[in-house]
Design an enzyme around this catalytic site. Structure first.
Site, PDB file in Angstrom:
ATOM      1  CE  LYS A  10      -3.277   2.512   2.959  1.00 33.48           C
ATOM      2  NZ  LYS A  10      -4.022   2.495   4.236  1.00 33.48           N
ATOM      3  CG  ASN A 192       7.848   6.849  -3.688  1.00 31.58           C
ATOM      4  OD1 ASN A 192       7.259   6.053  -4.423  1.00 31.58           O
ATOM      5  ND2 ASN A 192       7.863   8.159  -3.930  1.00 31.58           N
ATOM      6  NE  ARG A 193       6.320   0.101   1.931  1.00 32.28           N
ATOM      7  CZ  ARG A 193       5.083   0.171   1.445  1.00 32.28           C
ATOM      8  NH1 ARG A 193       4.558   1.352   1.151  1.00 32.28           N
ATOM      9  NH2 ARG A 193       4.374  -0.906   1.249  1.00 32.28           N
ATOM     10  CG  LEU A 194      11.254   8.002   0.660  1.00 38.52           C
ATOM     11  CD1 LEU A 194      11.496   9.193  -0.261  1.00 38.52           C
ATOM     12  CD2 LEU A 194      12.591   7.414   1.117  1.00 38.52           C
ATOM     13  CG  HIS A 195       7.407   4.808   6.085  1.00 34.85           C
ATOM     14  ND1 HIS A 195       6.330   4.944   5.251  1.00 34.85           N
ATOM     15  CD2 HIS A 195       7.835   3.514   5.958  1.00 34.85           C
ATOM     16  CE1 HIS A 195       6.094   3.788   4.640  1.00 34.85           C
ATOM     17  NE2 HIS A 195       6.998   2.909   5.052  1.00 34.85           N
TER      18      HIS A 195
END
Length: 215
Positions: A10, A192-195
């Site tokens: 997601k 983009n998983r750059l949390h």
């Protein structure tokens, strides 16, 4: 049996979290996030938290419990002290707790030390429970192996008769734990998983150090 879950993913895109906008005290920041989660229609049981303990067998174990109170000192939940988690925490009080609210794409991770709450605190909460839950605390030998034919409902009926018209006392084996945090991390999902991740670490002077973590 084999199933490939590689494509289950997601993209988190609802919010961002700015380091400078977060409060200096993580308990105050927790309060802000928790109130938002509690008021959000898309979040069910905002106070459900996963806690991980080290069992008497040396293995970690995680389960979901309900947060019942949070104060300046920490986070309080209640359980049977003779349960697996109760025995584990009495033997080794190191604990991890986490909240995950998928609808908000937020997570909070807490590392701390668990202590039993005072008897007065446990008594006070027990008195607020429905009578059925109070009786359940007496009937349930939580985590122990029971006979497959044991009639728990019959035991409930017996106790209902015993305490009919009377207050039900709190069992000595049932009460609260308070998680006193030493680290708290706030996680906000991002594309983009750059949390966004910010961790608070308790210092020797009981102040908190706030630092940003890589995704």
């Amino acid at each position: 049996m084999k199933q490939d879950l590689s494509y289950h993913r997601k993209s988190y895109e609802k919010k961002s979290m700015k380091f400078e906008d977060l409060k200096d005290n993580p308990l105050e920041q927790f309060r802000d996030w928790f109130l938002q989660a509690e008021e959000c229609d898309g979040v069910d049981e905002a106070n459900a938290m996963s806690i991980s303990t080290i069992g008497l067998d040396g293995f970690p174990r995680t389960r979901v419990v309900l947060l019942k109170r949070y104060i300046d000192e920490g986070f309080i939940f209640y359980t049977n002290y003779d349960s697996q988690k109760g025995k584990a925490l009495i033997e080794n009080p190191k604990i991890s707790a986490s909240f995950f609210w998928p609808y908000l794409e937020q997570q909070i991770i807490i590392k701390g030390i668990a202590e039993k709450t005072s008897e007065n605190t446990s008594d006070g909460y027990f008195d607020t429970r429905p009578r059925g839950s109070q009786i359940g605390a007496w009937v349930s030998k939580q985590s122990s192996v029971i006979d497959e034919n044991e009639d728990l409902e019959a035991e409930v009926l017996d106790l209902e008769k015993k305490y009919e018209g009377k207050e039900i006392p709190r069992p000595e084996h049932w009460g609260g734990f308070i998680i006193k945090p030493i680290e708290i991390e706030f996680w906000q999902g991002r594309p983009n998983r750059l949390h966004d991740r910010v961790r608070y670490v308790l210092q020797e002077d009981y102040d908190w150090k706030k630092e940003r973590l890589a995704p």
